[in-house]
Structures are given as structure tokens and as C-alpha cells.
Design a protein around this motif. Structure first.
Motif, PDB file in Angstrom:
ATOM      1  N   ILE A 164      -5.944  79.009  -2.523  1.00  0.00           N
ATOM      2  CA  ILE A 164      -5.047  79.715  -1.782  1.00  0.00           C
ATOM      3  C   ILE A 164      -3.802  80.244  -3.216  1.00  0.00           C
ATOM      4  CG2 ILE A 164      -4.269  81.207  -0.045  1.00  0.00           C
ATOM      5  CD1 ILE A 164      -5.075  78.769   2.314  1.00  0.00           C
ATOM      6  N   GLY A 165      -4.079  81.856  -3.073  1.00  0.00           N
ATOM      7  CA  GLY A 165      -3.560  82.166  -4.064  1.00  0.00           C
ATOM      8  C   GLY A 165      -2.230  82.810  -4.075  1.00  0.00           C
ATOM      9  N   GLY A 166      -0.482  83.547  -4.611  1.00  0.00           N
ATOM     10  CA  GLY A 166       0.055  84.236  -4.767  1.00  0.00           C
ATOM     11  C   GLY A 166       0.553  84.612  -3.241  1.00  0.00           C
ATOM     12  N   PRO A 195      -5.877  93.540   5.942  1.00  0.00           N
ATOM     13  CA  PRO A 195      -7.211  93.037   5.817  1.00  0.00           C
ATOM     14  C   PRO A 195      -7.284  91.846   4.241  1.00  0.00           C
ATOM     15  CG  PRO A 195      -7.770  94.874   6.804  1.00  0.00           C
ATOM     16  CD  PRO A 195      -5.971  94.754   6.232  1.00  0.00           C
ATOM     17  N   GLY A 196      -7.715  90.785   3.908  1.00  0.00           N
ATOM     18  CA  GLY A 196      -8.002  90.054   3.077  1.00  0.00           C
ATOM     19  C   GLY A 196      -7.236  89.547   2.420  1.00  0.00           C
ATOM     20  N   THR A 197      -6.021  89.622   3.188  1.00  0.00           N
ATOM     21  CA  THR A 197      -5.050  88.666   2.535  1.00  0.00           C
ATOM     22  C   THR A 197      -4.957  87.114   2.589  1.00  0.00           C
ATOM     23  OG1 THR A 197      -3.920  89.094   4.506  1.00  0.00           O
ATOM     24  CG2 THR A 197      -3.840  90.479   1.944  1.00  0.00           C
ATOM     25  N   GLY A 198      -6.210  86.521   2.966  1.00  0.00           N
ATOM     26  CA  GLY A 198      -6.076  84.606   3.069  1.00  0.00           C
ATOM     27  C   GLY A 198      -5.652  84.407   4.540  1.00  0.00           C
ATOM     28  N   LYS A 199      -5.168  85.173   5.184  1.00  0.00           N
ATOM     29  CA  LYS A 199      -5.171  84.277   6.929  1.00  0.00           C
ATOM     30  C   LYS A 199      -6.200  83.624   7.453  1.00  0.00           C
ATOM     31  CE  LYS A 199      -4.668  89.238   8.735  1.00  0.00           C
ATOM     32  NZ  LYS A 199      -4.856  89.725   7.143  1.00  0.00           N
ATOM     33  N   THR A 200      -7.229  83.563   7.398  1.00  0.00           N
ATOM     34  CA  THR A 200      -8.757  82.621   7.847  1.00  0.00           C
ATOM     35  C   THR A 200      -8.287  81.790   7.054  1.00  0.00           C
ATOM     36  OG1 THR A 200      -9.430  84.632   8.510  1.00  0.00           O
ATOM     37  CG2 THR A 200     -10.826  82.463   8.765  1.00  0.00           C
ATOM     38  N   MET A 201      -7.676  81.792   5.789  1.00  0.00           N
ATOM     39  CA  MET A 201      -8.043  80.698   4.120  1.00  0.00           C
ATOM     40  C   MET A 201      -7.012  80.026   5.022  1.00  0.00           C
ATOM     41  SD  MET A 201      -8.634  82.442   0.757  1.00  0.00           S
ATOM     42  CE  MET A 201      -9.605  81.134   0.133  1.00  0.00           C
ATOM     43  N   LEU A 202      -5.907  80.324   5.728  1.00  0.00           N
ATOM     44  CA  LEU A 202      -5.115  79.195   5.515  1.00  0.00           C
ATOM     45  C   LEU A 202      -4.863  78.468   6.926  1.00  0.00           C
ATOM     46  CD1 LEU A 202      -1.622  81.573   5.570  1.00  0.00           C
ATOM     47  CD2 LEU A 202      -1.551  79.128   4.318  1.00  0.00           C
ATOM     48  N   THR A 230      -3.431  88.973  12.514  1.00  0.00           N
ATOM     49  CA  THR A 230      -3.697  90.504  13.073  1.00  0.00           C
ATOM     50  C   THR A 230      -3.251  91.569  12.151  1.00  0.00           C
ATOM     51  OG1 THR A 230      -3.221  92.393  14.598  1.00  0.00           O
ATOM     52  CG2 THR A 230      -1.369  90.735  13.962  1.00  0.00           C
ATOM     53  N   ASN A 231      -4.263  92.634  12.120  1.00  0.00           N
ATOM     54  CA  ASN A 231      -4.278  93.584  10.555  1.00  0.00           C
ATOM     55  C   ASN A 231      -2.784  94.168  11.518  1.00  0.00           C
ATOM     56  OD1 ASN A 231      -5.615  92.416   9.152  1.00  0.00           O
ATOM     57  ND2 ASN A 231      -7.936  93.369  10.284  1.00  0.00           N
ATOM     58  N   ARG A 232      -3.097  94.517  13.376  1.00  0.00           N
ATOM     59  CA  ARG A 232      -2.250  95.635  13.699  1.00  0.00           C
ATOM     60  C   ARG A 232      -1.621  95.006  14.262  1.00  0.00           C
ATOM     61  NH1 ARG A 232      -4.923 100.154  14.117  1.00  0.00           N
ATOM     62  NH2 ARG A 232      -2.364 100.291  14.715  1.00  0.00           N
ATOM     63  N   ILE A 265      -7.843  81.311  -9.603  1.00  0.00           N
ATOM     64  CA  ILE A 265      -8.898  80.520  -8.647  1.00  0.00           C
ATOM     65  C   ILE A 265     -10.786  81.493  -8.661  1.00  0.00           C
ATOM     66  CG2 ILE A 265      -8.773  79.967  -6.150  1.00  0.00           C
ATOM     67  CD1 ILE A 265      -5.772  80.657  -6.419  1.00  0.00           C
ATOM     68  N   HIS A 266     -11.013  82.659  -8.674  1.00  0.00           N
ATOM     69  CA  HIS A 266     -11.793  83.149  -8.652  1.00  0.00           C
ATOM     70  C   HIS A 266     -12.358  83.345  -9.643  1.00  0.00           C
ATOM     71  CE1 HIS A 266     -11.933  83.977  -4.228  1.00  0.00           C
ATOM     72  NE2 HIS A 266     -11.098  84.068  -4.044  1.00  0.00           N
ATOM     73  N   THR A 267     -12.136  83.062 -10.354  1.00  0.00           N
ATOM     74  CA  THR A 267     -13.017  82.726 -11.479  1.00  0.00           C
ATOM     75  C   THR A 267     -13.139  81.208 -12.688  1.00  0.00           C
ATOM     76  OG1 THR A 267     -10.805  83.140 -13.048  1.00  0.00           O
ATOM     77  CG2 THR A 267     -12.384  85.584 -12.916  1.00  0.00           C
TER      78      THR A 267
HETATM   79  N1  LIG Z   1      -4.129  84.838  -1.023  1.00  0.00           N
HETATM   80  C1  LIG Z   1      -5.664  84.347  -1.616  1.00  0.00           C
HETATM   81  N2  LIG Z   1      -6.445  83.641  -2.444  1.00  0.00           N
HETATM   82  C2  LIG Z   1      -7.797  83.643  -2.725  1.00  0.00           C
HETATM   83  N3  LIG Z   1      -8.477  84.216  -1.866  1.00  0.00           N
HETATM   84  C3  LIG Z   1      -8.509  84.953  -1.162  1.00  0.00           C
HETATM   85  C4  LIG Z   1      -6.860  85.113  -0.720  1.00  0.00           C
HETATM   86  N4  LIG Z   1      -7.113  86.022   0.338  1.00  0.00           N
HETATM   87  C5  LIG Z   1      -8.420  86.253   0.148  1.00  0.00           C
HETATM   88  N5  LIG Z   1      -9.019  85.773  -0.771  1.00  0.00           N
HETATM   89  C6  LIG Z   1     -10.366  86.013  -0.620  1.00  0.00           C
HETATM   90  O1  LIG Z   1     -11.107  86.532   0.229  1.00  0.00           O
HETATM   91  C7  LIG Z   1     -11.729  86.021   1.159  1.00  0.00           C
HETATM   92  C8  LIG Z   1     -11.074  86.627   2.683  1.00  0.00           C
HETATM   93  O2  LIG Z   1     -10.388  86.232   2.974  1.00  0.00           O
HETATM   94  P1  LIG Z   1      -9.618  85.584   4.478  1.00  0.00           P
HETATM   95  O3  LIG Z   1     -11.160  85.615   5.488  1.00  0.00           O
HETATM   96  O4  LIG Z   1      -8.671  84.354   4.385  1.00  0.00           O
HETATM   97  O5  LIG Z   1      -8.698  87.214   5.239  1.00  0.00           O
HETATM   98  P2  LIG Z   1      -8.140  87.634   5.859  1.00  0.00           P
HETATM   99  O6  LIG Z   1      -6.477  87.543   5.980  1.00  0.00           O
HETATM  100  O7  LIG Z   1      -8.103  86.736   7.397  1.00  0.00           O
HETATM  101  O8  LIG Z   1      -8.531  88.839   6.324  1.00  0.00           O
HETATM  102  P3  LIG Z   1      -9.040  89.211   7.429  1.00  0.00           P
HETATM  103  O9  LIG Z   1      -7.998  90.126   8.566  1.00  0.00           O
HETATM  104  O10 LIG Z   1     -10.115  90.771   7.594  1.00  0.00           O
HETATM  105  O11 LIG Z   1      -9.623  88.037   8.315  1.00  0.00           O
HETATM  106  C9  LIG Z   1     -11.135  84.594   0.999  1.00  0.00           C
HETATM  107  O12 LIG Z   1     -12.928  84.005   1.384  1.00  0.00           O
HETATM  108  C10 LIG Z   1     -11.338  84.674  -0.464  1.00  0.00           C
HETATM  109  O13 LIG Z   1     -12.307  84.541  -0.976  1.00  0.00           O
END
Ligand SMILES: Nc1ncnc2c1ncn2[C@@H]1O[C@H](COP(=O)(O)OP(=O)(O)OP(=O)(O)O)[C@@H](O)[C@H]1O
Length: 410
Positions: free
Chosen positions: A153-155, A194-201, A297-299, A333-335
Motif C-alpha cells: 500500500i503506497g501513499g 474510490p480506489g484509494t486502498g481502503k479494502t487493501m488496508l 464509504t465513498n459517501r 509497487i505496481h511496476t
Molecule cells: N494506496 C494504494 N497503494 C497501492 N495500490 C493501490 C492503492 N490504492 C488502490 N490501489 C490499487 O487499486 C485497487 C483497488 O483498491 P481498493 O479496492 O483497496 O480501493 P478502495 O478504496 O477500497 O475502493 P472502493 O471505495 O472503490 O471500494 C487495489 O487492488 C490496488 O491495485
């Protein structure tokens, strides 16, 4: 049902050889008269049988129509509590109303206490539903050992640290928390675009603590049959208890916990019931063992404040889009598994990706790799990243969530 009377006896013709002609003629006439009577009687019976046939056909048509109506109308979910001589005691999900209902002979042998059943408006049991584990399996994602680590997880280092303190520490040092007498936060709410890494965390915490990761999407909780949402919430917490240590992750919590609106549709009432169940599970959280709950949540602006009270989601962590340093780290991370040409400078590239989320950057890297593959090269060049960026930015609006493209404003 009354039995039909037996058929009239067939008239018999008894002719004595000693009879005179006149007597024979009289006997024949009487026989003929009886035959006509019997015929009339049989005609009459036939008419009545035909009328009864019509009646029965009418009943069949009516039953067919009702059957069709039952098949197409909405059903409610209930659980069989007890089977008695007078019928089944069932409890309707959602409002917990208990009802004694007749069970048709068709279902009598199939029904057992604990079964989930679908009932109609008159509480009559229509079908026995599949094993609840199926419903669980459909609605929940269970991962005994997720592979995401904090290093992936970056950033968002501050957010990672906060989540570790709030979720990981109480799981790993449960004894210490008890000894010091500190209550760990009940629930952690991650909010951000969305897509900021919440699920990853959430996955990374589960990984680092050897906990089972159990994910449920809020939208799943509200899409089911009436009464099913509250039931799924219970199932979710029961499953976590069975699998502890466990991390429960409820994505899109806004679907169940949006501010109350004025509309009073049954759908809203159902969402309310699901939220109440969630709150009551969280309120009874103290007795639960090593279970941590994270929602996302995004909202954030839409959330009902009831879920943010102390003892509920009382630790709020904002997960923003990454700043330039974070974007560079996410590019790294992704490369990691890609062969990238020396002419690619991630620091420069990251400068130009203002507004990109982690997911956008992941997509950009994949796209750049695809350009190299199309050219039958094994090394990804600076040009590939530029082409990928043009493609991502020119591509379908909404797919990219960075500023100016996605509808999301945070
Ligand atoms: N901070 C991050 N560092 C590295 N990769 C990330 C990061 N955030 C998102 N990604 C990439 O984007 C994908 C989706 O991220 P994730 O599902 O964690 O986002 P989310 O915040 O839970 O999104 P949503 O709100 O849409 O559910 C991850 O599988 C990863 O590949």
C-alpha cells in the motif's frame, strides 16, 4: 363429498309363453315406458354430472390463477421456531413477529425447526429455502489468509499507522489493553474517494494479524428479500465469532447507513431494520472476542450520525488520493514485477498524475505494459506510460476517478 347414487336397475322384460297377445302387448308397452323413464333419469344425471364438471373446472382455473399469483408476488422470509400439532410457529425476519401457521401436507415432511422459509402475506409457508450457508456464501467474501501486506500500500502511510493502532494493536495485544483498562475503538470507518486502498488496508490488517477477512458489501445487505438484510448482518457477526480472530469489512456502508429521508417506502424501512441490526450487533460488541470491524464509504456526507456514536464507528480515518510522493511509491509497487526501461522516471511521471487514485495508477501501469506487449517488447518505456496516460485520460469518463473526470467530489 357425497357419493353419487347407484345407477337405476336396467328394466327387465319378462314374457311368459302362456301370455295372450294382448298381455304381451301390455307387457311390452310397460317395458317401453320404464325404458323411457330410466333414459330420462340417466339424461338428468348426465346433465348434473356435466354441471359439476364445469364447477370443478372453474375451481381448477381459480387455483391455477392463485398459484400463478403466489409464484409472482413477493414473499417474506421467516424462520421455523417450532412444529406443533396445531401447525408451525414461525418468526418473520425483520419485525420478529411470531405467528402460528398451518403447514400444507405437501411441506409437512420437509419442515424442521430452524429452517428458513418464504411466507406469503397470510403467513402461509410457500417454500423451504436453501441452507443459509448458501446465502452467506453468496453475500460474503471470506478469505482465511489474504495476501495483501502493508508494503503493498503506497501513499497513505499515516492511515496505515492509524489503522494498525486502532485495529491491529487490540487484536495482537488484547491482554495489554485489558490490563491497562483501555477500550479499543469499536469500529473504524475509512472514508475517501474510490480506489484509494481502503479494502487493501482492511485485508492487510487481517493478513498481519492472522485473522480471517470477511467482507460484506452494503449493497448486498439491502438487495435481498425483505428481512434478509438484518439476518445477513447477524450471520456476518456469527461467522466472525466462529472464525475469530476475524476482521469484518463492510464496504459501501452508506447503502445501509444513509441519513433518514422523508420517504416512507418499505424499501427504506427495510434498510432501517438492517442498520438497526448492525448497530445492535456493534452495541453488543464487548462480549465478542477477537473481532474487529472496519467499514468503508465513498459517501461520508450521506451517513446517518447514529452509526458514528461512541461505541460504534468511533474512529474515523480519511483515506485521500495520494500526493505526489505517494503516487511515485504506488508506481513503484505496481511496476515491481515489470521490466521498466531506464528512461522512465517515476518522480516525473508522478508529478503529472495529479488527482489519480491508487486504482487509477494501477490501471495506468497495466495499460503501459499492454502497449509494450502489443509492440512485442519485453521492456516498458517512458513512451508506453505516456501513451497509457493519454488512453486512460481520453478513455471512458467515469472509469478514471481523478479530478475533472469522475463524478466524485470529495
Ligand atoms: N494506496 C494504494 N497503494 C497501492 N495500490 C493501490 C492503492 N490504492 C488502490 N490501489 C490499487 O487499486 C485497487 C483497488 O483498491 P481498493 O479496492 O483497496 O480501493 P478502495 O478504496 O477500497 O475502493 P472502493 O471505495 O472503490 O471500494 C487495489 O487492488 C490496488 O491495485
Amino acid at each position: 363429498m357425497s357419493r353419487s347414487p347407484s345407477l337405476p336397475d336396467r328394466p327387465r322384460l319378462d314374457l311368459d309363453p302362456d301370455m295372450s297377445e294382448a298381455e304381451r302387448l301390455e307387457a311390452l308397452r310397460q317395458h317401453f315406458t320404464r325404458l323411457v323413464q330410466v333414459n330420462d333419469e340417466l339424461d338428468d344425471r348426465l346433465d348434473r354430472a356435466e354441471a359439476r364438471g364445469d364447477d370443478l373446472q372453474g375451481e381448477v382455473d381459480e387455483l391455477k390463477r392463485r398459484n400463478e399469483a403466489l409464484k409472482t408476488s413477493s414473499l417474506y422470509i421467516a424462520t421455523v421456531e417450532e412444529l406443533t400439532a396445531d401447525g408451525a410457529v414461525i418468526k418473520q425476519h425483520g419485525n420478529n413477529q411470531e405467528v402460528l401457521t398451518d403447514v400444507s401436507s405437501r411441506l409437512e415432511d420437509e419442515l424442521d425447526p430452524g429452517d428458513r422459509v418464504a411466507i406469503n402475506d397470510s403467513f402461509s409457508v410457500q417454500t423451504v429455502l436453501d441452507d443459509e450457508t448458501d446465502a452467506r456464501a453468496q453475500a460474503m467474501e471470506v478469505d482465511a489468509s489474504p495476501e495483501v501486506t502493508y508494503d503493498d500500500i503506497g501513499g497513505i502511510d499515516d492511515q496505515v499507522r492509524e489503522v494498525r493502532e486502532a485495529v491491529e494493536a487490540p487484536l495482537v495485544n488484547a491482554e495489554q489493553f485489558r490490563a491497562v483498562g483501555v477500550e479499543p475503538p469499536s469500529g473504524v470507518l475509512l472514508h475517501g474517494p474510490p480506489g484509494t486502498g481502503k479494502t487493501m488496508l482492511a485485508k492487510a490488517v487481517a493478513n498481519e494479524t492472522d485473522a480471517t477477512f470477511i467482507k460484506m458489501a452494503g449493497s448486498e445487505l439491502v438487495r435481498k428479500f425483505i428481512g434478509e438484510g438484518a439476518r445477513l448482518v447477524r450471520d456476518l457477526f456469527d461467522l466472525a465469532s466462529e472464525r475469530e480472530p476475524a476482521v469484518i469489512f463492510i464496504d459501501e456502508i452508506d447503502a445501509v447507513a444513509a441519513k433518514r429521508t422523508d420517504s416512507k417506502t418499505s424499501g427504506d424501512a427495510e434498510v432501517q431494520r438492517t442498520m438497526m441490526q448492525l448497530l445492535s450487533e456493534m452495541d453488543g460488541f464487548d462480549e465478542r472476542g477477537e473481532i474487529r470491524i472496519i467499514a468503508a464509504t465513498n459517501r461520508f456526507d450521506m451517513l446517518d450520525e447514529a452509526i458514528l456514536r461512541p461505541g460504534r464507528f468511533d474512529r474515523l480515518i480519511e483515506v485521500p488520493k495520494p500526493a505526489v510522493g505517494g503516487r511515485e511509491r504506488i508506481l513503484d509497487i505496481h511496476t515491481d514485477d515489470m521490466t521498466v526501461d531506464d528512461d522512465v522516471a517515476f518522480a516525473d511521471l508522478a508529478e503529472g498524475l495529479d488527482g489519480y487514485s491508487g486504482a487509477d495508477i494501477a490501471a495506468l501501469c497495466t495499460e503501459a505494459g499492454m502497449f509494450a506487449i502489443r509492440d512485442e517488447r519485453t521492456t516498458v518505456t517512458r513512451q508506453d506510460f505516456e501513451d497509457a496516460r493519454d488512453k486512460v485520460e481520453a478513455g471512458d469518463e467515469g472509469a478514471v476517478t481523478h479530478d475533472g473526470f469522475g463524478a466524485y467530489q470529495y
